[in-house]
Design a protein around this motif. Sequence first.
Motif, short mmCIF file in Angstrom:
data_model
loop_
_atom_site.label_atom_id
_atom_site.label_comp_id
_atom_site.label_asym_id
_atom_site.label_seq_id
_atom_site.Cartn_x
_atom_site.Cartn_y
_atom_site.Cartn_z
N TYR A 106 35.27 32.67 42.32
CA TYR A 106 36.05 33.89 42.38
C TYR A 106 35.56 34.96 41.41
CZ TYR A 106 39.73 31.92 45.31
OH TYR A 106 40.44 31.40 46.34
N GLY A 107 35.10 34.54 40.26
CA GLY A 107 34.70 35.51 39.26
C GLY A 107 33.64 36.45 39.76
N SER A 108 32.78 35.97 40.66
CA SER A 108 31.70 36.81 41.14
C SER A 108 32.05 37.56 42.41
CB SER A 108 30.45 35.94 41.39
OG SER A 108 30.74 35.00 42.41
N ASP A 109 33.15 37.22 43.06
CA ASP A 109 33.47 37.88 44.32
C ASP A 109 34.98 38.11 44.45
OD1 ASP A 109 33.21 39.05 46.75
OD2 ASP A 109 32.46 37.29 47.78
N LEU A 110 35.45 39.16 43.82
CA LEU A 110 36.86 39.50 43.89
C LEU A 110 37.25 39.94 45.30
CD1 LEU A 110 39.41 39.69 42.22
CD2 LEU A 110 38.73 41.98 41.51
N MET A 111 36.29 40.47 46.04
CA MET A 111 36.55 40.87 47.42
C MET A 111 36.98 39.64 48.24
SD MET A 111 35.92 43.71 49.52
CE MET A 111 34.56 44.51 48.73
N GLU A 112 36.28 38.53 48.09
CA GLU A 112 36.60 37.31 48.82
C GLU A 112 37.96 36.77 48.37
OE1 GLU A 112 36.23 34.19 51.53
OE2 GLU A 112 35.16 36.09 51.39
N ARG A 113 38.23 36.83 47.09
CA ARG A 113 39.49 36.31 46.57
C ARG A 113 40.68 37.08 47.13
NH1 ARG A 113 40.87 34.87 40.26
NH2 ARG A 113 42.95 34.07 40.65
N THR A 114 40.57 38.39 47.20
CA THR A 114 41.66 39.20 47.74
C THR A 114 41.82 38.97 49.24
OG1 THR A 114 40.22 41.13 47.98
CG2 THR A 114 41.53 40.97 45.95
N ALA A 115 40.71 38.74 49.94
CA ALA A 115 40.78 38.46 51.39
C ALA A 115 41.47 37.12 51.63
CB ALA A 115 39.38 38.46 51.99
N VAL A 116 41.11 36.11 50.85
CA VAL A 116 41.74 34.80 50.99
C VAL A 116 43.22 34.88 50.65
CG1 VAL A 116 41.81 32.45 50.02
CG2 VAL A 116 39.62 33.49 50.63
N VAL B 133 46.43 44.44 49.20
CA VAL B 133 45.70 44.22 47.95
C VAL B 133 44.20 44.20 48.26
CG1 VAL B 133 45.24 42.61 46.07
CG2 VAL B 133 47.58 42.96 46.84
N GLY B 134 43.81 43.40 49.25
CA GLY B 134 42.41 43.31 49.63
C GLY B 134 41.88 44.60 50.24
N CYS C 288 45.85 48.59 43.89
CA CYS C 288 45.76 47.12 44.04
C CYS C 288 46.75 46.45 43.09
CB CYS C 288 44.35 46.63 43.70
SG CYS C 288 43.09 47.12 44.87
N ARG C 289 46.80 46.96 41.89
CA ARG C 289 47.70 46.40 40.87
C ARG C 289 49.16 46.52 41.31
NH1 ARG C 289 48.38 49.13 35.09
NH2 ARG C 289 49.75 47.61 34.17
N ILE D 117 44.15 40.70 36.66
CA ILE D 117 42.73 41.10 36.80
C ILE D 117 42.63 42.60 37.05
CG2 ILE D 117 40.72 40.93 38.34
CD1 ILE D 117 41.55 37.94 38.74
N PHE D 118 43.44 43.10 37.99
CA PHE D 118 43.37 44.54 38.29
C PHE D 118 43.87 45.37 37.12
CE2 PHE D 118 43.59 43.05 42.83
CZ PHE D 118 42.27 43.37 43.10
N GLY D 119 44.82 44.85 36.37
CA GLY D 119 45.29 45.56 35.17
C GLY D 119 44.18 45.67 34.13
N ALA D 120 43.42 44.59 33.95
CA ALA D 120 42.31 44.62 32.99
C ALA D 120 41.23 45.58 33.43
CB ALA D 120 41.74 43.21 32.82
N ILE D 121 40.91 45.58 34.74
CA ILE D 121 39.90 46.51 35.26
C ILE D 121 40.39 47.94 35.09
CG2 ILE D 121 38.74 47.31 37.35
CD1 ILE D 121 38.81 44.38 38.34
#
Length: 177
Positions: A67-77, A109-110, A132-133, A170-174
């Motif tokens: 997940y760390g490398s692909d937030l796009m996939e994580r939000t889709a899942v 979100v995704g 997103c947040r 995660i989105f808050g940190a970004i």
Amino acid sequence: MKRNPKTEIRKPKEIRNPKSERYPAGASVSNQVIAASGDADEVPFPEVGTHYWGNDGDTFKEGAPAYGSDLMERTAVFGERIVRFARKIPQNPVNNRLIDQLVGSGTSVGANYCEADDAVSGKEYKLRIGTCRKESKEAMFFLRMIATAEATLAGEARILWREAKELNLIFGAIWRK
């Protein structure tokens, strides 16, 4: 001079995997899941973090996804899991409104992260990440309401709530960068 937050987070173009490579023409991930299961009503999905779609978009892999490398996939899942969860909730006047709100916020979100990834300016990127947040926070709220309305689904709602909370953090940190 102000730095562009998008350039610090986004992968270089050479590393990114375009959608055309992930999903072959005419094929969609959701149709592949339904076709693989043979039953459109009972799409199997195991516990959190045990299976995921591979980077090629065609394979369903075991193990924890990166997940760390692909937030796009994580939000889709996350969106897919929200939709599957919503299909399990019994239909009644109270639940119908909660289901609509949950599916709307959980899947957006995704969608908003995709918009952020395609943003043309740092200001637009930050705006979309902020959305997103907010949407992940809204999904947390409606998961809590569904757990209250349907006590039998509270365990699964709690698992999804934790994922929504992680995405929110995660989105808050970004957003703060």
